[in-house]
Design an enzyme around this catalytic site. Sequence first.
Site, PDB file in Angstrom:
ATOM      1  N   HIS A 237      50.558 -78.383  58.900  1.00  0.00           N
ATOM      2  CA  HIS A 237      51.912 -78.727  58.732  1.00  0.00           C
ATOM      3  C   HIS A 237      52.927 -77.942  58.663  1.00  0.00           C
ATOM      4  O   HIS A 237      54.235 -78.012  58.276  1.00  0.00           O
ATOM      5  CB  HIS A 237      51.998 -79.955  57.358  1.00  0.00           C
ATOM      6  CG  HIS A 237      51.110 -81.019  57.484  1.00  0.00           C
ATOM      7  ND1 HIS A 237      49.848 -81.016  57.831  1.00  0.00           N
ATOM      8  CD2 HIS A 237      51.560 -82.258  57.876  1.00  0.00           C
ATOM      9  CE1 HIS A 237      49.434 -82.279  57.922  1.00  0.00           C
ATOM     10  NE2 HIS A 237      50.357 -83.228  57.783  1.00  0.00           N
TER      11      HIS A 237
ATOM     12  N   VAL B 244      48.819 -78.703  41.301  1.00  0.00           N
ATOM     13  CA  VAL B 244      49.284 -79.583  42.322  1.00  0.00           C
ATOM     14  C   VAL B 244      48.239 -80.230  43.106  1.00  0.00           C
ATOM     15  O   VAL B 244      47.306 -79.403  43.754  1.00  0.00           O
ATOM     16  CB  VAL B 244      50.300 -78.749  43.170  1.00  0.00           C
ATOM     17  CG1 VAL B 244      50.819 -79.549  44.170  1.00  0.00           C
ATOM     18  CG2 VAL B 244      51.295 -77.981  42.434  1.00  0.00           C
TER      19      VAL B 244
END
Length: 333
Positions: free
Chosen positions: A45, A172
Amino acid sequence: MLRIPYAEMYGQFLRVLLKEGFTTERAELCAKLFAEASRDGVYTHGLNRFPRFIEHIRRGVVDIHAHPKQEAAYGALERWDGSGGPGNLNAYFCMNRAIDLAGRYGMGAVSLSNTNHWMRAGAYGWQAAEAGCIGMCWTNTTPNLPPWGSAEAKLGNNPIVLAVPRQEGHVVLDMAMSMFSYGKLETYHLQNKPLPVDGGFDQAGELSRDPGAILESKRPLPIGYWKGSGLSLLLDMIAAVLSGGLATHEIGRLEQETRVSQMFIAFDASKLDTHHAVSQTVNSIIEDLAGAEPLKENEKVYYPGERTLFTRAENMAGGIPAEPIFWEQVLAL
């Protein structure tokens, strides 16, 4: 694999975005988000996705001049329309808005409709954590995941992110509802590598670790089998209801994935009367996890986001790994 210095990769992204007509400020942020994705090891990405992003701009799918517009405000909950703008810029704006609301109310929730692919999902979890907030966000997608018990793609792989700030390293979690995103499947296929675990079904309906077979069948495996299937459905439903935007089955009627719906939530733990103990609680959980005995010698159990910090340091020191085919595409833009 090539090794590209971060500054050079960022500079090439910036060059292209400015030529496409972005303002300097928006080009700098967009280039930063793409470069940081690859810097942190999310190559699918970052660099790998950038040429497709430019293609979508040139085809008119992404309006580089569009900004989010507020549609409604209900105290700590707001609804925004992404106006078909760049997905990563829209997402960054909405997480910032959720953080601002959390500073005022203790929590903030922002729903977003009519936006585009937000690229690296985890970026907005790191963004919340850097601001000292607990963060949550998710998006729906075009139908690309069969529900449990079917071979027909009716669900999205609907990535979700959960983030907790921590001075020693933010925690995260960034995950899709499929075992492997399509981007990750393409990477394994490009490198001619098998998946480390079953990632979907082949054309015969058998579980497979062959990324090419899964890409051909278009039957990735939901995380947790029926549990991931159900979670995907609910994430889509909540995002569409709160944003007033399109649901996955409606996005599937479009020519390409666009006009997706997203949610951004932030909690400001400093507003809690127990805020002084937050760091202690988080660290005690991490310490207990780190004490788990690994299955193999000379290995350890990692918390979500820990490997990212190692990858970030390694790539900043030695350059970001880059598939030559994607780097050459960017240089040619």
